[in-house]
Design a protein around this motif. Structure first.
Motif, mmCIF file in Angstrom:
data_model
loop_
_atom_site.group_PDB
_atom_site.id
_atom_site.type_symbol
_atom_site.label_atom_id
_atom_site.label_comp_id
_atom_site.label_asym_id
_atom_site.label_seq_id
_atom_site.Cartn_x
_atom_site.Cartn_y
_atom_site.Cartn_z
ATOM 1 N N ALA A 137 -34.561 -68.638 67.793
ATOM 2 C CA ALA A 137 -33.129 -68.936 67.930
ATOM 3 C C ALA A 137 -32.918 -70.428 67.639
ATOM 4 N N ALA A 138 -31.902 -70.728 66.835
ATOM 5 C CA ALA A 138 -31.779 -72.089 66.292
ATOM 6 C C ALA A 138 -31.001 -73.040 67.206
ATOM 7 N N THR A 139 -29.875 -72.570 67.743
ATOM 8 C CA THR A 139 -28.993 -73.498 68.456
ATOM 9 C C THR A 139 -29.718 -74.177 69.616
ATOM 10 N N LYS A 140 -30.540 -73.406 70.310
ATOM 11 C CA LYS A 140 -31.234 -73.924 71.492
ATOM 12 C C LYS A 140 -32.133 -75.115 71.198
ATOM 13 N N GLY B 292 -28.416 -81.307 67.645
ATOM 14 C CA GLY B 292 -27.020 -81.440 68.046
ATOM 15 C C GLY B 292 -26.256 -82.520 67.298
ATOM 16 N N ILE B 293 -26.783 -82.938 66.156
ATOM 17 C CA ILE B 293 -26.124 -84.032 65.428
ATOM 18 C C ILE B 293 -25.030 -83.491 64.504
ATOM 19 N N ILE B 294 -23.897 -84.173 64.500
ATOM 20 C CA ILE B 294 -22.881 -83.913 63.480
ATOM 21 C C ILE B 294 -22.725 -85.211 62.696
ATOM 22 N N VAL C 191 -23.653 -59.569 73.472
ATOM 23 C CA VAL C 191 -24.988 -59.044 73.737
ATOM 24 C C VAL C 191 -25.971 -60.030 73.130
ATOM 25 N N ASN C 192 -26.761 -60.660 73.966
ATOM 26 C CA ASN C 192 -27.693 -61.663 73.444
ATOM 27 C C ASN C 192 -29.000 -61.631 74.211
ATOM 28 N N GLN C 193 -30.066 -61.806 73.460
ATOM 29 C CA GLN C 193 -31.356 -62.091 74.098
ATOM 30 C C GLN C 193 -31.908 -63.333 73.410
ATOM 31 N N ASN C 194 -32.459 -64.243 74.210
ATOM 32 C CA ASN C 194 -32.987 -65.464 73.613
ATOM 33 C C ASN C 194 -34.323 -65.172 72.953
ATOM 34 N N LEU C 195 -34.253 -64.719 71.729
ATOM 35 C CA LEU C 195 -35.455 -64.296 71.002
ATOM 36 C C LEU C 195 -36.113 -65.501 70.336
ATOM 37 N N PRO C 196 -37.410 -65.438 70.056
ATOM 38 C CA PRO C 196 -38.087 -66.560 69.402
ATOM 39 C C PRO C 196 -37.431 -66.905 68.072
ATOM 40 N N LEU D 264 -24.886 -70.402 58.862
ATOM 41 C CA LEU D 264 -24.500 -71.747 59.328
ATOM 42 C C LEU D 264 -25.505 -72.829 58.929
ATOM 43 N N GLY D 265 -26.670 -72.421 58.460
ATOM 44 C CA GLY D 265 -27.621 -73.360 57.863
ATOM 45 C C GLY D 265 -28.001 -74.526 58.745
ATOM 46 N N THR D 266 -27.881 -75.730 58.193
ATOM 47 C CA THR D 266 -28.331 -76.929 58.909
ATOM 48 C C THR D 266 -27.191 -77.583 59.694
ATOM 49 N N ALA E 58 -31.625 -57.111 74.294
ATOM 50 C CA ALA E 58 -31.716 -57.046 72.824
ATOM 51 C C ALA E 58 -30.818 -55.919 72.326
ATOM 52 N N PHE E 59 -30.121 -56.173 71.255
ATOM 53 C CA PHE E 59 -29.294 -55.143 70.631
ATOM 54 C C PHE E 59 -30.196 -54.358 69.678
ATOM 55 N N ASP E 60 -30.348 -53.050 69.971
ATOM 56 C CA ASP E 60 -31.175 -52.209 69.112
ATOM 57 C C ASP E 60 -30.221 -51.346 68.275
HETATM 58 C C1 FAD Z 1 -35.074 -77.798 64.464
HETATM 59 C C2 FAD Z 1 -33.613 -77.603 64.173
HETATM 60 C C3 FAD Z 1 -32.739 -78.677 64.258
HETATM 61 C C4 FAD Z 1 -31.372 -78.509 63.993
HETATM 62 N N1 FAD Z 1 -30.531 -79.568 64.135
HETATM 63 C C5 FAD Z 1 -29.201 -79.397 63.912
HETATM 64 C C6 FAD Z 1 -28.289 -80.473 64.109
HETATM 65 O O1 FAD Z 1 -28.677 -81.575 64.496
HETATM 66 N N2 FAD Z 1 -26.966 -80.248 63.858
HETATM 67 C C7 FAD Z 1 -26.493 -79.037 63.442
HETATM 68 O O2 FAD Z 1 -25.286 -78.874 63.242
HETATM 69 N N3 FAD Z 1 -27.344 -77.987 63.259
HETATM 70 C C8 FAD Z 1 -28.675 -78.156 63.474
HETATM 71 N N4 FAD Z 1 -29.528 -77.105 63.279
HETATM 72 C C9 FAD Z 1 -28.994 -75.857 62.729
HETATM 73 C C10 FAD Z 1 -28.272 -75.056 63.811
HETATM 74 O O3 FAD Z 1 -29.146 -74.930 64.897
HETATM 75 C C11 FAD Z 1 -27.856 -73.689 63.239
HETATM 76 O O4 FAD Z 1 -26.959 -73.877 62.168
HETATM 77 C C12 FAD Z 1 -27.135 -72.845 64.295
HETATM 78 O O5 FAD Z 1 -27.751 -72.965 65.523
HETATM 79 C C13 FAD Z 1 -27.075 -71.385 63.894
HETATM 80 O O6 FAD Z 1 -26.410 -70.717 64.939
HETATM 81 P P1 FAD Z 1 -26.342 -69.142 65.043
HETATM 82 O O7 FAD Z 1 -25.532 -68.825 66.234
HETATM 83 O O8 FAD Z 1 -25.941 -68.577 63.719
HETATM 84 O O9 FAD Z 1 -27.879 -68.679 65.241
HETATM 85 P P2 FAD Z 1 -28.816 -68.821 66.521
HETATM 86 O O10 FAD Z 1 -28.596 -70.087 67.224
HETATM 87 O O11 FAD Z 1 -30.193 -68.530 66.040
HETATM 88 O O12 FAD Z 1 -28.314 -67.682 67.488
HETATM 89 C C14 FAD Z 1 -28.537 -66.311 67.260
HETATM 90 C C15 FAD Z 1 -28.701 -65.637 68.622
HETATM 91 O O13 FAD Z 1 -28.715 -64.226 68.448
HETATM 92 C C16 FAD Z 1 -29.796 -63.694 69.200
HETATM 93 N N5 FAD Z 1 -30.150 -62.404 68.603
HETATM 94 C C17 FAD Z 1 -30.542 -62.158 67.323
HETATM 95 N N6 FAD Z 1 -30.750 -60.847 67.141
HETATM 96 C C18 FAD Z 1 -30.462 -60.245 68.324
HETATM 97 C C19 FAD Z 1 -30.486 -58.890 68.779
HETATM 98 N N7 FAD Z 1 -30.828 -57.868 67.985
HETATM 99 N N8 FAD Z 1 -30.143 -58.643 70.070
HETATM 100 C C20 FAD Z 1 -29.776 -59.647 70.910
HETATM 101 N N9 FAD Z 1 -29.748 -60.946 70.538
HETATM 102 C C21 FAD Z 1 -30.082 -61.235 69.260
HETATM 103 C C22 FAD Z 1 -30.864 -64.762 69.084
HETATM 104 O O14 FAD Z 1 -31.894 -64.617 70.012
HETATM 105 C C23 FAD Z 1 -30.012 -66.007 69.299
HETATM 106 O O15 FAD Z 1 -29.811 -66.242 70.668
HETATM 107 C C24 FAD Z 1 -30.883 -77.225 63.581
HETATM 108 C C25 FAD Z 1 -31.762 -76.149 63.524
HETATM 109 C C26 FAD Z 1 -33.119 -76.319 63.811
HETATM 110 C C27 FAD Z 1 -34.044 -75.135 63.743
#
Ligand code: FAD
Length: 362
Positions: A40-43, A47-49, A33-38, A318-320, A168-170
Motif C-alpha cells: 500500500a503506497a499512501t502509508k 507526503g511531499i507536494i 472496504v480496506n485491508q492494509n495489504l503489503p 495516482l502515480g508519484t 480484504a475484498f474478494d
Molecule cells: C516510497 C513512496 C514515496 C511516495 N512519496 C510521495 C510523496 O511524497 N508525495 C505524493 O504525492 N505521493 C507520493 N507517493 C505516491 C503516493 O503514495 C500514491 O500516489 C498514492 O498513495 C496512491 O494512493 P491509492 O489510494 O491509489 O493507493 P494505496 O495507497 O496503495 O491504497 C490502496 C489501498 O487499497 C487496499 N486494497 C487493495 N486491494 C484491496 C482488496 N482487494 N481488499 C481490500 N483492500 C484492498 C490496499 O491495501 C491499500 O490500503 C509515494 C509512494 C511511495 C511508494
C-alpha cells in the motif's frame, strides 16, 4: 453491519479515503472496504507536494488548480479532527549537474516561477557535507502532508461511523447481474468504486487499464541533532522531517514493473550510504519500508465507469503524486456520481478506448 449502501469503495488509501470524505460532505451513503495489504503506497509515502518537478524544474501538471482543491481538503480535515495534517515547507535542493544548475537559473528568472525560487542560497553546511562542485538552492512553498496520522484518523473516524470494514475484498463474494449488485449480502444500490492502488492488476474488471507498478523503498532514521531542522534536504534522495521529533524519512527509488512484496538490502545500503555521505550528524535506523505506486502510462489519474457496466467505477493511476491529485480527482468523481457532471477527458477512462484499447468482456 449495514444491509444496503449506495456506494461501496474498495481501498482506503488516499484515493478511497478522499472520495469518502467528499461523499460524506454531500451526505451520500457509502462503506469503505480496506485491508492494509503489503505494498500500500499512501502509508509509506513522504507526503511531499512539490510545485515543480523533474530535473528541469517545470510546474507540476495543473498545479494551481490542484492546489486550490488540496488546500481545502487538508484544511477541512484539520478542522474536523483538530489536528495538523499539512505544513508549508521549503526544500534545500542540491544542484548536482551543470544541466540542473542551468535549468534552475533559467526558471528562477521567470516571473511565473519566481515566487517558488529563493534567491538566497541556504547555508546548510553545518548539517550537511556538500561537495565543492555542488550548488544548493532553496525551493519555497512546498507542502508536507502527515499521511500516517491522516490515514489513522480517517480510518478511526469511519470505523466509528460504521462506514469502514477492515477486510480484504474478494471478487468471488460479489454478486453482479442485471438486477442485483451485492457484496457479502450488502446490496449496493448505485456503484462500487475500485481504489485499490497497484492491486488493480488483479481486478477482473479493470486489469486492462495501463497502470504499471512503480515500487519505492524508504527508511525512517532518527537524527537527534536535526531536532530543529524543518526543511527537506534533496539530492539523489530526499531527507524529510516527519511529525515525530527527530525522525526523518529517507527515500525514495523508482523500480518500474517491480512487484516483489519486500524491502531489499541493496536499497537499504544505497540509502544509508546517501545519508552517511551527506549528513554531518550521527543517526539511527528506525525502520525500512516499501510501497508500490500505481502509475498510469500517460501519468494522469484514471476515473470513470467500466464501458460495459456503469455500476463499476475505477479511481486509480495516482502515480508519484497522489497527495495532490486525490482531492482534485475526488471532487470530479463526486460531481459526476452525484450531479452527472462530465469527467474531464484527460482524467476519464474513455481516453484509453479512444486509443484503441478494448476491454475484455465481463
Ligand atoms: C516510497 C513512496 C514515496 C511516495 N512519496 C510521495 C510523496 O511524497 N508525495 C505524493 O504525492 N505521493 C507520493 N507517493 C505516491 C503516493 O503514495 C500514491 O500516489 C498514492 O498513495 C496512491 O494512493 P491509492 O489510494 O491509489 O493507493 P494505496 O495507497 O496503495 O491504497 C490502496 C489501498 O487499497 C487496499 N486494497 C487493495 N486491494 C484491496 C482488496 N482487494 N481488499 C481490500 N483492500 C484492498 C490496499 O491495501 C491499500 O490500503 C509515494 C509512494 C511511495 C511508494
Amino acid at each position: 453491519m449495514k444491509f444496503s449502501v449506495d456506494y461501496l469503495i474498495v481501498g482506503g488509501g488516499i484515493a478511497g479515503l478522499s472520495l469518502a470524505h467528499y461523499l460524506e460532505k454531500e451526505q451520500e451513503d457509502f462503506i469503505i472496504v480496506n485491508q492494509n495489504l503489503p505494498g500500500a503506497a499512501t502509508k509509506v509515502s513522504a507526503g511531499i507536494i512539490n510545485p515543480v518537478t523533474g530535473q528541469r524544474f517545470v510546474f507540476s501538471w495543473k498545479y494551481e488548480e490542484l492546489k486550490s482543491e488540496f488546500l481545502l481538503f487538508y484544511h477541512a480535515l484539520e478542522e474536523k479532527f483538530n489536528q495538523k495534517f499539512i505544513d508549508e515547507i521549503q526544500q534545500i535542493q542540491v544542484l548536482e549537474s551543470a544541466d540542473e544548475q542551468n535549468a534552475w537559473l533559467a526558471r528562477s528568472a521567470d516571473p511565473l516561477y519566481k515566487p517558488y525560487f529563493s534567491e538566497d542560497v541556504a547555508d546548510v553546511s553545518s548539517h550537511f557535507y556538500l561537495s565543492h562542485k555542488s550548488l544548493t538552492a532553496v525551493l519555497k512553498s512546498l507542502y508536507l502532508i502527515r499521511t500516517d496520522s491522516l490515514l489513522t484518523q480517517l480510518e478511526r473516524y469511519f470505523i466509528q461511523a460504521g462506514k469502514y470494514e477492515c477486510t480484504a475484498f474478494d471478487y468471488s463474494d460479489l454478486v453482479r447481474n442485471k438486477f442485483q449488485l451485492s457484496w457479502k449480502g450488502i446490496e449496493i444500490r448505485k456503484a462500487i468504486v475500485f481504489a485499490e492502488g497497484f492491486r488493480i492488476a488483479s481486478n477482473p474488471f479493470f486489469n486492462w487499464l495501463p497502470v504499471v507498478p512503480l515500487k519505492g523503498e524508504c527508511l525512517h532514521v532518527e537524527i537527534p541533532d536535526l531536532n530543529h531542522f524543518h526543511s527537506i534536504f534533496k539530492s539523489d534522495y530526499a531527507l524529510v522531517p516527519l511529525l515525530e521529533e527527530n525522525v526523518f524519512w529517507c527515500g525514495s527509488n523508482f523500480y518500474l514493473q517491480e512487484t516483489e512484496l519486500n524491502v531489499t538490502e541493496n536499497e537499504k545500503r544505497n540509502q544509508l550510504e546517501f545519508i552517511q555521505k551527506n549528513l554531518r550528524h550521527p543517526f539511527q535506523l528506525k525502520g525500512h519500508f516499501f510501497g508500490i505506486r500505481p502509475a498510469s502510462r500517460d501519468r494522469r489519474p484514471i476515473i470513470g465507469a467500466h464501458p460495459s457496466d456503469p455500476r463499476l467505477i475505477v479511481f486509480n493511476g495516482l502515480g508519484t503524486k497522489g497527495l495532490s491529485l486525490a482531492p482534485y480527482c475526488s471532487q470530479f468523481l463526486l460531481n459526476w456520481l452525484v450531479r452527472e457532471q462530465p469527467i474531464p477527458s484527460d482524467l476519464g477512462i474513455h481516453r484509453f478506448l479512444a486509443k484503441g484499447i478494448i476491454p475484455p468482456a465481463i
